[in-house]
Design an enzyme around this catalytic site. Structure first.
Site, short mmCIF file in Angstrom:
data_model
loop_
_atom_site.label_atom_id
_atom_site.label_comp_id
_atom_site.label_asym_id
_atom_site.label_seq_id
_atom_site.Cartn_x
_atom_site.Cartn_y
_atom_site.Cartn_z
N CYS A 79 -45.52 -132.98 33.42
CA CYS A 79 -44.44 -133.36 34.34
C CYS A 79 -44.48 -132.47 35.59
CB CYS A 79 -43.10 -133.32 33.61
SG CYS A 79 -41.79 -134.26 34.45
N HIS A 180 -43.72 -136.32 28.69
CA HIS A 180 -43.69 -135.13 27.85
C HIS A 180 -44.37 -135.43 26.51
CE1 HIS A 180 -40.89 -132.53 30.19
NE2 HIS A 180 -40.62 -133.71 30.73
N GLU A 182 -44.96 -133.49 24.11
CA GLU A 182 -44.29 -132.79 23.02
C GLU A 182 -43.03 -133.51 22.54
OE1 GLU A 182 -42.22 -131.09 26.68
OE2 GLU A 182 -44.16 -131.99 26.17
#
Length: 201
Positions: A79, A180, A182
């Site tokens: 990002c 993202h 994660e």
């Protein structure tokens, strides 16, 4: 076990990234100075914060960062971390890291900003980061800006929400995601695993 570093530029909220890396059997340190990076096989620039403060934090290590790029240490920008790879951003006044030509522009005002939610990936070109990831896989975005690379060959996947938003960029050992990984479940974990595999080489 591969050892990687997350660069903390003071925005916080990097626990989920550290946790995701550790679940994929990486040893992870959080660092604030890139001059100590030689002990690590890879670097991650996390995706939280604002452009100018993040660049200010990195500026003390800017030469060290350029050396990492020259030495082909694998780097994953997430990002905002990816946005900093470029020359400039409409979010701030400072120059970016400039490892890619191009700029970062705000999403059109027809969108609620920040744009938050799950969107699917349209894979355009073969990619190490996307190895094993299927066309149309869903990933989680939280962002207000998108990158505009001058060299569109580095765009490996995008996401269409009325406009094409570059979602994955890749060039040699530099990797970036607008979303993202994660926070993107099994698909994101696969990309983390792919990045760590590059770090092991």
């Amino acid at each position: 076990m591969v050892k990687v570093a997350i660069f903390d530029y003071g925005a916080g909220n990097i626990f989920s990234l550290k946790s995701s890396l550790e679940k994929n059997e990486a040893e992870v340190d959080i660092i604030t100075n890139l001059k100590k990076i030689k002990n690590y096989s890879g670097l991650l620039l996390p995706g939280v914060g604002n452009f100018d403060p993040a660049i200010t934090s990195l500026n003390t290590s800017k030469v060290a960062f350029q050396d990492l790029v020259k030495d082909q240490i694998p780097i994953l920008g997430i990002c905002l971390g990816m946005e900093m790879f470029f020359e400039k951003s409409e979010e701030g006044k400072l120059s970016g890291l400039g490892v890619f030509d191009g700029e970062v522009v705000i999403l059109p005002n027809k969108f609620k900003i920040p744009h938050m939610g799950w969107n699917d990936l349209q894979i355009k070109k073969p990619s190490v980061l996307l190895d094993g990831v299927k066309e149309g896989s869903w990933v989680y975005f939280v962002h207000s800006y998108r990158v505009k690379p001058k060299n569109e060959d580095i765009i490996k996947a995008d996401s269409d929400y009325g406009i094409n938003v570059p979602a994955v960029i890749e060039d040699n050992t530099l990797f970036g995601t607008q979303f993202h990984p994660e926070k993107s479940g099994k698909v994101g974990s696969m990309m983390i695993k792919n990045f760590l595999r590059v770090c092991k080489k």
